[in-house]
Design an enzyme around this catalytic site. Structure first.
Site, short mmCIF file in Angstrom:
data_model
loop_
_atom_site.label_atom_id
_atom_site.label_comp_id
_atom_site.label_asym_id
_atom_site.label_seq_id
_atom_site.Cartn_x
_atom_site.Cartn_y
_atom_site.Cartn_z
N ASN A 198 0.81 -1.23 0.00
CA ASN A 198 0.00 0.00 0.00
C ASN A 198 0.84 1.27 0.00
O ASN A 198 0.48 2.25 -0.64
CB ASN A 198 -1.01 -0.02 1.15
CG ASN A 198 -0.35 0.04 2.50
OD1 ASN A 198 0.69 -0.56 2.72
ND2 ASN A 198 -0.94 0.77 3.42
N GLU A 236 3.83 -4.29 12.40
CA GLU A 236 2.81 -3.25 12.16
C GLU A 236 1.72 -3.91 11.33
O GLU A 236 1.93 -4.25 10.17
CB GLU A 236 3.42 -2.07 11.39
CG GLU A 236 4.53 -1.35 12.12
CD GLU A 236 4.06 -0.67 13.39
OE1 GLU A 236 2.85 -0.41 13.52
OE2 GLU A 236 4.90 -0.41 14.27
N CYS A 246 -3.25 1.82 6.31
CA CYS A 246 -3.63 1.11 7.53
C CYS A 246 -4.27 2.04 8.55
O CYS A 246 -4.99 1.59 9.44
CB CYS A 246 -2.41 0.45 8.14
SG CYS A 246 -1.13 1.65 8.55
N GLU A 299 7.51 1.77 16.17
CA GLU A 299 8.52 2.30 15.27
C GLU A 299 8.61 3.81 15.48
O GLU A 299 7.78 4.40 16.16
CB GLU A 299 8.12 2.02 13.82
CG GLU A 299 8.02 0.54 13.52
CD GLU A 299 7.72 0.25 12.05
OE1 GLU A 299 6.86 0.95 11.48
OE2 GLU A 299 8.34 -0.67 11.50
P1 NAD Z 1 0.03 -8.98 3.45
O1 NAD Z 1 0.12 -9.38 4.86
O2 NAD Z 1 -0.81 -9.76 2.52
O3 NAD Z 1 1.48 -8.95 2.78
C1 NAD Z 1 2.53 -8.19 3.32
C2 NAD Z 1 3.84 -8.82 2.95
O4 NAD Z 1 3.94 -10.08 3.58
C3 NAD Z 1 4.04 -9.06 1.46
O5 NAD Z 1 5.37 -8.78 1.12
C4 NAD Z 1 3.75 -10.55 1.33
O6 NAD Z 1 4.38 -11.16 0.23
C5 NAD Z 1 4.32 -11.07 2.63
N1 NAD Z 1 3.77 -12.34 3.09
C6 NAD Z 1 2.52 -12.82 2.92
N2 NAD Z 1 2.40 -14.04 3.53
C7 NAD Z 1 3.60 -14.32 4.09
C8 NAD Z 1 4.12 -15.41 4.84
N3 NAD Z 1 3.36 -16.46 5.14
N4 NAD Z 1 5.41 -15.36 5.25
C9 NAD Z 1 6.18 -14.30 4.96
N5 NAD Z 1 5.75 -13.24 4.23
C10 NAD Z 1 4.48 -13.24 3.81
O7 NAD Z 1 -0.41 -7.45 3.48
P2 NAD Z 1 -0.75 -6.51 2.23
O8 NAD Z 1 -2.03 -6.99 1.63
O9 NAD Z 1 0.46 -6.35 1.40
O10 NAD Z 1 -0.99 -5.11 2.99
C11 NAD Z 1 -2.22 -4.71 3.50
C12 NAD Z 1 -2.29 -5.01 4.98
O11 NAD Z 1 -1.20 -4.41 5.63
C13 NAD Z 1 -3.52 -4.45 5.67
O12 NAD Z 1 -3.98 -5.37 6.60
C14 NAD Z 1 -3.00 -3.21 6.37
O13 NAD Z 1 -3.76 -2.80 7.46
C15 NAD Z 1 -1.65 -3.67 6.76
N6 NAD Z 1 -0.76 -2.51 6.97
C16 NAD Z 1 -0.43 -2.15 8.24
C17 NAD Z 1 0.40 -1.04 8.46
C18 NAD Z 1 0.77 -0.58 9.83
O14 NAD Z 1 1.65 0.29 9.94
N7 NAD Z 1 0.18 -1.10 10.88
C19 NAD Z 1 0.89 -0.34 7.36
C20 NAD Z 1 0.52 -0.75 6.08
C21 NAD Z 1 -0.29 -1.85 5.89
O1 6OD Z 2 3.74 7.25 8.55
C1 6OD Z 2 4.30 6.20 8.88
O2 6OD Z 2 5.41 6.19 9.41
C2 6OD Z 2 3.64 4.91 8.66
N1 6OD Z 2 4.29 3.83 9.13
C3 6OD Z 2 2.46 4.83 8.02
C4 6OD Z 2 1.76 3.63 7.83
C5 6OD Z 2 0.67 3.62 7.06
C6 6OD Z 2 -0.06 2.42 6.80
O3 6OD Z 2 -0.53 2.14 5.73
#
Ligand code: NAD
Ligand code: 6OD
Length: 478
Positions: free
Chosen positions: A156, A255, A289, A459
């Protein structure tokens, strides 16, 4: 941009590959190499070698200079980074120009500044002490890198979120193996090109592409040579990574997902609250997120708020697509589920028709829902699209109970003109971040992260330096 692995200072794309699809119009952008177990092994070995070599004995000034060189390198190729992020994600160009690429540069500069500004904090602290029965002692703390750090990042905010971990990991003297999302490999490849020219020793930064389960992500996070894992992505993926890492007791920083609440009190500046909620629910088509998916509005202003938010959502244009056909289908399935659960669709709820090439892309309409019970799946589960559900509340305690009734706890937003209420409510919201009369206002030194299923650890600034280094006590008897 051709996606390539970067291992031990060498670019390579051997082995199988998969197509990279443009979410803006569904066209094929190119192919991405899929790292085999052997490529991942090579990357971890290269990282270990870098730690045994000059990177392992590098000083803070050297590392700060390296971080600055990376920041300058991104700046020098600013437009290429923008083009690559726009192509991979379909996001508006303005977003990449004003958010993604400047923040990547800022991430490297921020950690270079931290190293220059307070090297003793990052690496040593001195505590004169007294050891009972053994005379006086001088205790001091040395901060030591963890070793090989695996960084797994999502699609994202591909460049922003990967550099948010790479910069502090390198600042602390670790060697990095990055696996970006399979959906967004291009800015990571460009970053490897920049790092290759920035004077870091070979192996200090490595990049492997590929999928997660039973693929590069799993090979990397279960690798015995990996000393720590920093992951951003879905909560369920975090759980899978934790299970995989358990055999080697590898420390994790997570995260994860969210179902973020906004609380709009009747004393709020309504214009600001509506504007803020449009931003917090629909920025990047809800694929951040931190986006708000649950809005609770005090009853006296509920009807007006819903009408105004619905009008604003319906008037949005120029928004980007969902990252993939699969994610578009997931978001649309929640629009259907919400209807089946009895939602009133105030705005959106379907697929827009633009009458141009975007119609073959993966867009969905910005959507405002009302009328669902708190038990509804569309209210409880993270959708990660441009959608929010708006519900009324009558008292502050009820608002807090609604906000906190969630398995997630990433970020919340409070809208009120009453300062006492803001101070009273903020610490009681069970989220790691509470924004008052604003959203996503970032200072890179503050703790960033979630509680409950939204993450493990924090972080930002020194919080990241703390994760990416280990305090070692040295005790000298005097
Ligand atoms: P995802 O969990 O599907 O994938 C994230 C990464 O993990 C990718 O690189 C993927 O290839 C890898 N991955 C998937 N399965 C794995 C496994 N079994 N072992 C190791 N690696 C694996 O997430 P996404 O769809 O790419 O992103 C969206 C999600 O991320 C949403 O749930 C969003 O809320 C969350 N997100 C959280 C934050 C935060 O800061 N808290 C920030 C951005 C996104
Ligand atoms: O602003 C940031 O440092 C941060 N980690 C944002 C995360 C956004 C989630 O999609």
């Amino acid at each position: 941009m051709k996606a390539e692995h970067y291992v031990g200072g060498v670019f390579r794309s051997d082995g199988p590959s998969f197509p990279l699809i443009a979410p803006a119009d569904g066209s094929e952008l190119g192919t991405v190499p899929e790292a085999t177990r052997e490529v991942v092994d090579d990357a971890v070995t290269a990282a270990q070698r870098a730690l045994r070599g000059s990177w392992g004995t590098s000083g803070t000034e050297e590392r700060a200079a390296a971080l600055r060189a990376v920041a300058d390198g991104i700046q020098a190729r600013f437009d290429e980074f923008v083009d690559a992020e726009v192509a991979d994600t379909g996001r508006p160009r303005e977003f990449a120009r004003t958010v993604d690429v400047p923040r990547a540069i800022g991430n490297f500069r921020a950690y270079a500044d931290l190293l220059y500004g307070r090297p003793e904090r990052a690496y040593t602290t001195q505590v004169p002490g007294w050891s009972a029965g053994a005379g006086q002692a001088l205790n001091y703390t040395v901060r030591r890198p963890l070793g090989v750090v695996a960084i797994i990042s999502p699609w994202n905010l591909p460049l922003l979120l990967s550099t948010w971990k790479i910069a502090p990991a390198l600042a602390c003297g670790n060697a990095v193996v990055l696996k970006p999302s399979e959906e967004t490999p291009s800015t990571a490849t460009l970053l490897a090109r920049v790092i290759a020219g920035a004077g870091l020793p070979d192996g200090a930064f490595n990049l492997v592409h590929g999928h997660g389960p039973a693929a590069a992500g799993e090979f990397l996070t279960g690798h015995p040579g990996v000393d720590a894992i920093a992951f951003t992505g879905e909560s369920a993926t975090g759980a899978a990574i934790m299970r995989n890492a358990a055999d080697h007791v590898t420390p994790v920083s997570f995260e994860l997902g969210g179902k973020n609440p906004a609380l709009v009190f009747a004393d709020a500046d309504l214009d600001a609250a509506v504007d803020g909620t449009v931003r917090s629910s629909f920025t990047h088509s809800g694929q951040i997120c931190l986006c708000t998916e649950r809005v609770y509005v005090e009853r006296p202003i509920f009807d007006e708020f819903v009408v105004r938010l619905g009008e604003r959502a319906s008037a949005l244009d120029g928004y980007g697509p969902m990252i993939s056909a699969a994610h578009r289908d997931k978001v649309l399935s929640y629009y259907r589920i919400a209807r089946e659960e009895g939602a009133t669709v105030v705005a959106g709820g379907g697929v827009p028709a633009f009458g141009d090439e975007r119609d073959t892309g993966f867009h969905v309409e910005p959507t405002v829902l009302t009328g669902l019970p708190e038990t509804a799946r569309a209210v409880r589960e993270e959708i990660f699209g441009p959608v929010c559900h708006v519900a009324p509340f009558d008292t502050e305690d009820e608002a807090l109970a609604l906000a906190n009734d969630s398995p997630y706890g990433l970020a919340s937003t409070l809208w009120t003109r009453d300062l006492s209420r803001a101070h009273r409510v903020a610490p009681r919201v069970e989220t790691g971040i509470v924004w008052v009369n604003c959203w996503n206002l970032r200072d890179l030194r503050t703790p960033f992260g979630g509680v409950k299923a939204s993450g493990i650890g924090r972080e930002g600034g020194e919080y990241s330096l703390d994760f990416f280094s280990e305090p070692v006590n040295v005790c000298i008897q005097i």
